[in-house]
Design an enzyme around this catalytic site. Structure first.
Site, mmCIF file in Angstrom:
data_model
loop_
_atom_site.group_PDB
_atom_site.id
_atom_site.type_symbol
_atom_site.label_atom_id
_atom_site.label_comp_id
_atom_site.label_asym_id
_atom_site.label_seq_id
_atom_site.Cartn_x
_atom_site.Cartn_y
_atom_site.Cartn_z
ATOM 1 N N LYS A 28 -23.834 11.210 7.994
ATOM 2 C CA LYS A 28 -22.500 11.782 7.750
ATOM 3 C C LYS A 28 -21.413 10.726 7.957
ATOM 4 O O LYS A 28 -20.490 10.603 7.159
ATOM 5 C CB LYS A 28 -22.263 12.961 8.697
ATOM 6 C CG LYS A 28 -20.823 13.399 8.773
ATOM 7 C CD LYS A 28 -20.545 14.371 9.897
ATOM 8 C CE LYS A 28 -20.373 13.781 11.265
ATOM 9 N NZ LYS A 28 -19.031 13.502 11.739
ATOM 10 N N ASN A 29 -21.544 9.949 9.032
ATOM 11 C CA ASN A 29 -20.486 8.989 9.358
ATOM 12 C C ASN A 29 -20.511 7.736 8.489
ATOM 13 O O ASN A 29 -19.663 6.867 8.612
ATOM 14 C CB ASN A 29 -20.522 8.632 10.853
ATOM 15 C CG ASN A 29 -20.036 9.803 11.707
ATOM 16 O OD1 ASN A 29 -19.452 10.753 11.187
ATOM 17 N ND2 ASN A 29 -20.288 9.735 13.008
ATOM 18 N N ARG A 100 -11.272 14.726 11.267
ATOM 19 C CA ARG A 100 -10.633 13.480 11.684
ATOM 20 C C ARG A 100 -10.789 12.356 10.634
ATOM 21 O O ARG A 100 -9.896 11.535 10.435
ATOM 22 C CB ARG A 100 -11.264 13.099 13.018
ATOM 23 C CG ARG A 100 -11.230 11.691 13.364
ATOM 24 C CD ARG A 100 -10.035 11.373 14.202
ATOM 25 N NE ARG A 100 -9.987 9.939 14.427
ATOM 26 C CZ ARG A 100 -8.951 9.298 14.875
ATOM 27 N NH1 ARG A 100 -7.861 9.957 15.173
ATOM 28 N NH2 ARG A 100 -8.982 8.012 15.036
ATOM 29 N N CYS A 126 -8.267 15.843 19.546
ATOM 30 C CA CYS A 126 -9.353 16.717 19.123
ATOM 31 C C CYS A 126 -10.126 17.077 20.363
ATOM 32 O O CYS A 126 -9.771 16.677 21.466
ATOM 33 C CB CYS A 126 -10.234 16.043 18.090
ATOM 34 S SG CYS A 126 -11.440 14.950 18.821
ATOM 35 N N ARG A 131 -7.241 10.999 20.166
ATOM 36 C CA ARG A 131 -7.816 10.110 19.144
ATOM 37 C C ARG A 131 -6.693 9.494 18.350
ATOM 38 O O ARG A 131 -6.240 10.027 17.356
ATOM 39 C CB ARG A 131 -8.802 10.873 18.264
ATOM 40 C CG ARG A 131 -10.025 11.237 19.069
ATOM 41 C CD ARG A 131 -11.029 11.973 18.276
ATOM 42 N NE ARG A 131 -11.889 11.096 17.503
ATOM 43 C CZ ARG A 131 -12.909 11.567 16.800
ATOM 44 N NH1 ARG A 131 -13.157 12.851 16.751
ATOM 45 N NH2 ARG A 131 -13.680 10.745 16.128
ATOM 46 N N VAL A 174 -14.409 2.489 15.364
ATOM 47 C CA VAL A 174 -15.270 2.608 14.195
ATOM 48 C C VAL A 174 -14.424 2.885 12.945
ATOM 49 O O VAL A 174 -14.393 2.093 11.995
ATOM 50 C CB VAL A 174 -16.308 3.737 14.412
ATOM 51 C CG1 VAL A 174 -17.177 3.912 13.175
ATOM 52 C CG2 VAL A 174 -17.163 3.443 15.635
ATOM 53 N N ASP A 315 -22.179 9.485 20.648
ATOM 54 C CA ASP A 315 -22.584 10.691 19.909
ATOM 55 C C ASP A 315 -23.967 11.174 20.325
ATOM 56 O O ASP A 315 -24.301 12.338 20.123
ATOM 57 C CB ASP A 315 -22.592 10.415 18.398
ATOM 58 C CG ASP A 315 -21.187 10.326 17.833
ATOM 59 O OD1 ASP A 315 -20.242 10.705 18.537
ATOM 60 O OD2 ASP A 315 -21.045 9.869 16.691
ATOM 61 N N ARG A 407 -20.963 21.204 10.767
ATOM 62 C CA ARG A 407 -20.114 20.141 10.209
ATOM 63 C C ARG A 407 -20.919 18.872 9.990
ATOM 64 O O ARG A 407 -20.567 18.060 9.134
ATOM 65 C CB ARG A 407 -18.970 19.824 11.183
ATOM 66 C CG ARG A 407 -17.854 20.832 11.184
ATOM 67 C CD ARG A 407 -16.729 20.355 12.062
ATOM 68 N NE ARG A 407 -16.483 18.947 11.804
ATOM 69 C CZ ARG A 407 -15.941 18.107 12.683
ATOM 70 N NH1 ARG A 407 -15.601 18.522 13.867
ATOM 71 N NH2 ARG A 407 -15.755 16.845 12.364
HETATM 72 N N1 EPU Z 1 -8.759 4.560 19.701
HETATM 73 C C1 EPU Z 1 -7.443 4.287 20.002
HETATM 74 N N2 EPU Z 1 -6.609 3.866 18.995
HETATM 75 C C2 EPU Z 1 -7.044 3.716 17.716
HETATM 76 C C3 EPU Z 1 -8.391 4.009 17.413
HETATM 77 C C4 EPU Z 1 -9.232 4.414 18.432
HETATM 78 O O1 EPU Z 1 -6.999 4.408 21.124
HETATM 79 O O2 EPU Z 1 -6.241 3.354 16.862
HETATM 80 C C5 EPU Z 1 -9.684 5.000 20.785
HETATM 81 C C6 EPU Z 1 -10.110 6.446 20.617
HETATM 82 O O3 EPU Z 1 -9.174 7.334 21.151
HETATM 83 C C7 EPU Z 1 -11.450 6.458 21.335
HETATM 84 C C8 EPU Z 1 -12.003 5.057 21.085
HETATM 85 O O4 EPU Z 1 -10.882 4.264 20.690
HETATM 86 O O5 EPU Z 1 -11.251 6.637 22.722
HETATM 87 C C9 EPU Z 1 -13.085 4.937 20.038
HETATM 88 O O6 EPU Z 1 -12.744 5.683 18.909
HETATM 89 P P1 EPU Z 1 -13.227 5.316 17.431
HETATM 90 O O7 EPU Z 1 -12.017 4.958 16.652
HETATM 91 O O8 EPU Z 1 -14.328 4.333 17.479
HETATM 92 O O9 EPU Z 1 -13.796 6.706 16.947
HETATM 93 P P2 EPU Z 1 -13.692 7.288 15.487
HETATM 94 O O10 EPU Z 1 -13.807 6.165 14.534
HETATM 95 O O11 EPU Z 1 -12.530 8.180 15.375
HETATM 96 C C10 EPU Z 1 -16.238 7.569 15.010
HETATM 97 C C11 EPU Z 1 -17.166 8.698 14.628
HETATM 98 C C12 EPU Z 1 -17.343 9.611 15.817
HETATM 99 C C13 EPU Z 1 -17.883 8.786 16.973
HETATM 100 C C14 EPU Z 1 -16.981 7.597 17.271
HETATM 101 C C15 EPU Z 1 -17.506 6.654 18.339
HETATM 102 C C16 EPU Z 1 -16.775 8.957 12.251
HETATM 103 C C17 EPU Z 1 -16.232 9.779 11.148
HETATM 104 N N3 EPU Z 1 -16.595 9.409 13.490
HETATM 105 O O12 EPU Z 1 -14.993 8.161 15.374
HETATM 106 O O13 EPU Z 1 -18.292 10.590 15.432
HETATM 107 O O14 EPU Z 1 -17.986 9.577 18.132
HETATM 108 O O15 EPU Z 1 -16.784 6.819 16.085
HETATM 109 O O16 EPU Z 1 -18.706 6.112 17.963
HETATM 110 O O17 EPU Z 1 -17.390 7.937 12.009
HETATM 111 C C18 EPU Z 1 -19.419 12.654 15.491
HETATM 112 O O18 EPU Z 1 -20.008 12.335 14.458
HETATM 113 O O19 EPU Z 1 -19.770 13.623 16.218
HETATM 114 C C19 EPU Z 1 -18.273 11.874 15.923
HETATM 115 C C20 EPU Z 1 -17.348 12.364 16.749
#
Ligand code: EPU
Length: 429
Positions: A28-29, A100, A126, A131, A174, A315, A407
């Site tokens: 999915k991701n 998201r 969330c 986030r 990510v 995750d 989801r």
């Molecule tokens: N963060 C910031 N500022 C930013 C971006 C991130 O402070 O501009 C912080 C976030 O608040 C968090 C940390 O950095 O504390 C890491 O967040 P990241 O940006 O890596 O998460 P994401 O990209 O929003 C993806 C996956 C998530 C997974 C995380 C961590 C997707 C669509 N989502 O989220 O997947 O938990 O990386 O590996 O790829 C799931 O599939 O259940 C899921 C939540």
């Protein structure tokens, strides 16, 4: 839609009949950023090994609202996305608030329409905690794009178009990495990005873009340089297997102490996770594209810390937490990515588990047995964690709000049933 929201699972445990194979779906991701990347293309993008989970439908609706044509071929696990028209440049709040990954449209729209005004609703927090997108926006700034917040929407544009520069992410993100990579594909020059995520899903996006004509090169373990290209015409890509789904089903074998095989997954995506299972005492047999788990010997408690890839994935943490509730002794989990990721703990405790959460740490005292309970799921991975508890617990458990799980888990119920989990579902009205 309502039907989905009210769906409830009933699971009968403890389950001694678990055994068999699970075929893992596409990630999915990976799929969501690849769909967002389709905006970069003049013609058609074809994706194969698509997991048709709820988030993929939400992303389709989002792309359609921007003007793309999206066709699903569910039997072939395939989708095509065609961009004949110019895109609308507004990503509305209702799309970003339910998923998201909608923020990923910032990068691709900005790359394609750098001098126009892109409006993307800010998703806010969330269930997992805050986030933010501040590092995404700082990354766009390094390309020459400014942003302004107006009535809950970020307006992004660059006066003179996007030019090469430098950016270093303060911490690994990510979606932030994928967003900035997409935004940089057509920059006029060379853009250098440091401290990017090397999650397999981000590498999948880079491979897809490079195979379609982009010029992205690694110049260090977490550093890349992107030479801008003129355009991307069309692309075709097979999505990698879902390492989170894969680990979830390995945990069904772990918590029931039975044999389970997962197929269609690259075991290199799960090195930390399989090492943890081995250290607990499970038998792990790794082949080219599959992993087998078997009961092994005496199980031992363990200390785990989550982290960006190649560390143990956040995750996958809720699932290992459920497994540790039946491993005698004291285990500890440190969660380093999100501020609120132990939502399964109170639900598992209602089944008789002994989990104490303090800030980003969970202490788990393993029990001899769990007892069934009525539970409520509050996010995607929490759903699977509670399912694991219910599979091990004595009696009939119910889990409501399982739409969270749907989801991200394709054919969740039928895959569980196929390996012997006694699960039924009801649409509650
Ligand atoms: N963060 C910031 N500022 C930013 C971006 C991130 O402070 O501009 C912080 C976030 O608040 C968090 C940390 O950095 O504390 C890491 O967040 P990241 O940006 O890596 O998460 P994401 O990209 O929003 C993806 C996956 C998530 C997974 C995380 C961590 C997707 C669509 N989502 O989220 O997947 O938990 O990386 O590996 O790829 C799931 O599939 O259940 C899921 C939540």
């Amino acid at each position: 839609q309502n039907k989905l929201i009210m769906k409830r699972f009933t699971i009968k445990g403890p389950n001694n009949a678990v055994r068999g194979e699970v075929s893992i779906s596409g990630a999915k991701n990976s799929c969501l950023p690849l769909m967002a990347a389709s905006v970069l293309f003049k013609n058609k993008v074809t994706l194969q090994n698509v997991p048709f989970v709820k988030d993929v439908y939400t992303m389709r609706d989002l792309l359609v609202s921007l003007g793309a044509k999206v066709e699903f071929s569910i039997e072939k696990k395939m989708m095509t996305i065609t961009n004949k028209k110019k895109h609308s440049l507004v990503v509305s709040y209702d799309k970003v608030s339910t998923m998201r990954a909608g923020v990923l449209l910032m990068g691709s729209l900005l790359a394609r329409y750098p001098m126009k005004k892109i409006k993307v609703a800010l998703g806010g927090g969330c269930a997992l905690g805050v986030r933010d997108t501040n590092w995404h926006l700082a990354g766009f700034k390094s390309l020459g794009a400014n942003n302004r917040l107006d009535q809950g929407y970020v307006n992004i544009s660059s006066e003179k178009g996007l030019k090469g520069g430098k950016y270093k992410f303060p911490k690994v993100t990510v979606t932030g990495s994928s967003n900035l990579i997409m935004a940089s594909v057509f920059n006029k020059g060379t853009h250098y990005i440091k401290n990017i995520s090397i999650e397999p899903e981000v590498l999948d996006l880079i491979n897809f873009l490079n195979n379609s004509g982009a010029d992205i090169k690694f110049i260090g373990k977490r550093s890349i340089k992107i030479n801008g290209v003129k355009q991307l015409i069309s692309g075709k890509h097979t999505i990698i297997g879902d390492r989170i789904e894969a680990f979830s089903y390995l945990c069904v074998g772990a918590i029931t102490k039975k044999k389970v095989k997962i197929k269609n997954i690259n075991p290199n995506f799960l090195k930390s996770e399989t090492t943890v299972l081995k250290r607990i005492g499970y038998g792990i047999d790794i082949k080219y594209n599959s992993i087998d788990i078997s009961p092994g010997n005496k199980l031992r408690p363990i200390k785990i810390k989550t982290g960006p890839f190649p560390n143990f994935a956040t995750d996958n943490m809720p699932m290992i937490m459920a497994v540790l509730t039946i491993v005698q002794g004291k285990s500890q989990i440190d969660e380093t990515i999100f501020s609120n990721r132990f939502m399964a703990a109170p639900e598992l405790n209602r089944m008789g588990a002994n989990i104490t959460v303090k800030k980003n740490k969970a202490i788990i005292i393993g029990q001899k047995k769990l007892n069934a309970a009525d539970c409520i799921s509050s996010d995607l991975r929490t759903t699977f964690s509670i399912i694991l508890g219910a599979i091990a617990a004595k009696g009939v458990s119910t889990i409501s709000r399982v739409y969270h799980g749907l989801r991200g888990y394709y054919n969740l119920e039928s895959k569980l049933r196929k390996i012997g989990v006694r699960i039924t579902s009801k649409d509650k009205w």
